[in-house]
Design a protein around this motif. Structure first.
Motif, PDB file in Angstrom:
ATOM      1  N   LEU A  17      29.301  32.967  35.602  1.00  0.00           N
ATOM      2  CA  LEU A  17      28.612  32.220  36.654  1.00  0.00           C
ATOM      3  C   LEU A  17      29.044  32.711  38.035  1.00  0.00           C
ATOM      4  CD1 LEU A  17      26.837  29.749  37.525  1.00  0.00           C
ATOM      5  CD2 LEU A  17      28.945  28.398  37.454  1.00  0.00           C
ATOM      6  N   VAL A  18      30.346  32.840  38.237  1.00  0.00           N
ATOM      7  CA  VAL A  18      30.860  33.256  39.550  1.00  0.00           C
ATOM      8  C   VAL A  18      30.394  34.679  39.865  1.00  0.00           C
ATOM      9  CG1 VAL A  18      32.965  33.776  40.864  1.00  0.00           C
ATOM     10  CG2 VAL A  18      32.806  31.652  39.529  1.00  0.00           C
ATOM     11  N   PHE A  21      26.809  34.566  40.789  1.00  0.00           N
ATOM     12  CA  PHE A  21      26.708  33.917  42.102  1.00  0.00           C
ATOM     13  C   PHE A  21      26.952  34.927  43.236  1.00  0.00           C
ATOM     14  CE2 PHE A  21      29.219  31.770  45.502  1.00  0.00           C
ATOM     15  CZ  PHE A  21      28.208  30.992  46.049  1.00  0.00           C
ATOM     16  N   TYR A  22      28.042  35.695  43.151  1.00  0.00           N
ATOM     17  CA  TYR A  22      28.358  36.590  44.270  1.00  0.00           C
ATOM     18  C   TYR A  22      27.409  37.780  44.366  1.00  0.00           C
ATOM     19  CZ  TYR A  22      32.230  33.751  45.745  1.00  0.00           C
ATOM     20  OH  TYR A  22      32.963  32.707  46.222  1.00  0.00           O
ATOM     21  N   ILE A  23      26.785  38.167  43.245  1.00  0.00           N
ATOM     22  CA  ILE A  23      25.737  39.199  43.337  1.00  0.00           C
ATOM     23  C   ILE A  23      24.631  38.673  44.256  1.00  0.00           C
ATOM     24  CG2 ILE A  23      23.860  40.284  42.022  1.00  0.00           C
ATOM     25  CD1 ILE A  23      25.940  40.637  39.724  1.00  0.00           C
ATOM     26  N   ARG A  24      24.297  37.403  44.116  1.00  0.00           N
ATOM     27  CA  ARG A  24      23.255  36.804  44.962  1.00  0.00           C
ATOM     28  C   ARG A  24      23.723  36.631  46.402  1.00  0.00           C
ATOM     29  NH1 ARG A  24      21.888  35.720  40.049  1.00  0.00           N
ATOM     30  NH2 ARG A  24      19.659  35.499  39.636  1.00  0.00           N
ATOM     31  N   GLN A  31      37.524  32.486  43.704  1.00  0.00           N
ATOM     32  CA  GLN A  31      36.578  31.419  43.353  1.00  0.00           C
ATOM     33  C   GLN A  31      36.722  31.041  41.875  1.00  0.00           C
ATOM     34  OE1 GLN A  31      35.080  28.729  44.270  1.00  0.00           O
ATOM     35  NE2 GLN A  31      33.544  29.661  45.608  1.00  0.00           N
ATOM     36  N   LYS A  32      36.985  32.025  41.013  1.00  0.00           N
ATOM     37  CA  LYS A  32      37.220  31.705  39.595  1.00  0.00           C
ATOM     38  C   LYS A  32      38.459  30.818  39.464  1.00  0.00           C
ATOM     39  CE  LYS A  32      34.958  35.883  38.003  1.00  0.00           C
ATOM     40  NZ  LYS A  32      35.109  37.322  37.731  1.00  0.00           N
ATOM     41  N   GLN A  33      39.487  31.158  40.211  1.00  0.00           N
ATOM     42  CA  GLN A  33      40.705  30.339  40.177  1.00  0.00           C
ATOM     43  C   GLN A  33      40.406  28.934  40.691  1.00  0.00           C
ATOM     44  OE1 GLN A  33      43.158  32.786  42.776  1.00  0.00           O
ATOM     45  NE2 GLN A  33      44.358  33.508  41.020  1.00  0.00           N
ATOM     46  N   PHE A  34      39.680  28.887  41.822  1.00  0.00           N
ATOM     47  CA  PHE A  34      39.416  27.576  42.422  1.00  0.00           C
ATOM     48  C   PHE A  34      38.570  26.697  41.506  1.00  0.00           C
ATOM     49  CE2 PHE A  34      36.900  24.530  44.690  1.00  0.00           C
ATOM     50  CZ  PHE A  34      37.909  23.788  45.284  1.00  0.00           C
ATOM     51  N   MET A  49      23.322  29.648  37.859  1.00  0.00           N
ATOM     52  CA  MET A  49      23.392  28.744  36.695  1.00  0.00           C
ATOM     53  C   MET A  49      22.219  29.006  35.748  1.00  0.00           C
ATOM     54  SD  MET A  49      24.680  25.188  38.428  1.00  0.00           S
ATOM     55  CE  MET A  49      26.439  24.850  38.612  1.00  0.00           C
ATOM     56  N   ASP A  50      21.039  29.183  36.335  1.00  0.00           N
ATOM     57  CA  ASP A  50      19.867  29.517  35.504  1.00  0.00           C
ATOM     58  C   ASP A  50      20.104  30.834  34.772  1.00  0.00           C
ATOM     59  OD1 ASP A  50      18.476  27.283  36.324  1.00  0.00           O
ATOM     60  OD2 ASP A  50      17.250  28.338  37.806  1.00  0.00           O
ATOM     61  N   GLU A  51      20.591  31.826  35.507  1.00  0.00           N
ATOM     62  CA  GLU A  51      20.742  33.163  34.919  1.00  0.00           C
ATOM     63  C   GLU A  51      21.701  33.167  33.726  1.00  0.00           C
ATOM     64  OE1 GLU A  51      21.668  36.547  37.532  1.00  0.00           O
ATOM     65  OE2 GLU A  51      22.770  37.376  35.832  1.00  0.00           O
ATOM     66  N   VAL A  52      22.813  32.440  33.849  1.00  0.00           N
ATOM     67  CA  VAL A  52      23.801  32.481  32.755  1.00  0.00           C
ATOM     68  C   VAL A  52      23.487  31.440  31.673  1.00  0.00           C
ATOM     69  CG1 VAL A  52      25.568  33.426  34.287  1.00  0.00           C
ATOM     70  CG2 VAL A  52      25.534  30.956  33.845  1.00  0.00           C
TER      71      VAL A  52
END
Ligand code: HEM
Length: 127
Positions: free
Chosen positions: A18-19, A22-25, A47-50, A95-98
């Protein structure tokens, strides 16, 4: 009934996908790309950690970086209502993509709306 914490229910694999999605977008979004670094790998790692700890998993972010103080860490950037909407749109698409769906997604997304609104520190230009 033992209800798993959201982090366990979502799973580390899905969260990391997801992360990344997200960052690709974010990197391609005209409202967001200008305020983010060109290389988003360290941003994504943080962000993965957070989000792991945000979802009730181990406190990976705090262990490495200290208290999140998320709003304070965003004060160096002009977070406008437009950028908050763009951030949320990138997350919604990711979220949709994954293939992340269901009540867990709805709860998580609702929390992100709340947190994104809290990050706003600058009005839009024409306001
Ligand atoms: C870092 C923008 C919302 C979590 C950042 C950075 C920017 C940014 C520009 C710095 C990236 C870097 O230098 O590596 C935005 C914008 C938002 C937003 C425009 C729109 C509202 C959020 C939300 C969360 C979040 C809702 C959490 C749910 C983080 C984290 C970091 C970060 C954990 C890394 C902080 C650190 O450097 O340790 N954000 N953000 N952001 N953002 Fe956001």
């Amino acid at each position: 009934e033992n209800k798993p914490i959201p982090f366990e229910a979502i799973g580390e694999g899905m969260l990391h996908q997801l992360v990344d999605a997200f960052y690709i977008r974010v990197a391609q979004h005209p409202d967001l790309a200008p305020i983010f670094p060109d290389d988003l790998s360290e941003t994504a790692r943080k962000q993965k950690q957070f989000l792991t700890q945000y979802l009730g998993g181990p406190s990976l972010y705090t262990q490495e970086h200290g208290h999140p103080m998320l709003r304070a860490r965003h004060l160096n950037f002009e977070i406008t209502p437009t950028r908050a909407k763009a951030w949320l749109a990138c997350m919604h698409e990711a979220m949709d993509e994954v293939g992340f769906s269901g009540a867990l997604r709805e709860d998580f997304y609702a929390r992100l709306i709340f947190t994104a609104q809290h990050m706003i520190n600058t009005p839009d230009q024409d306001e």
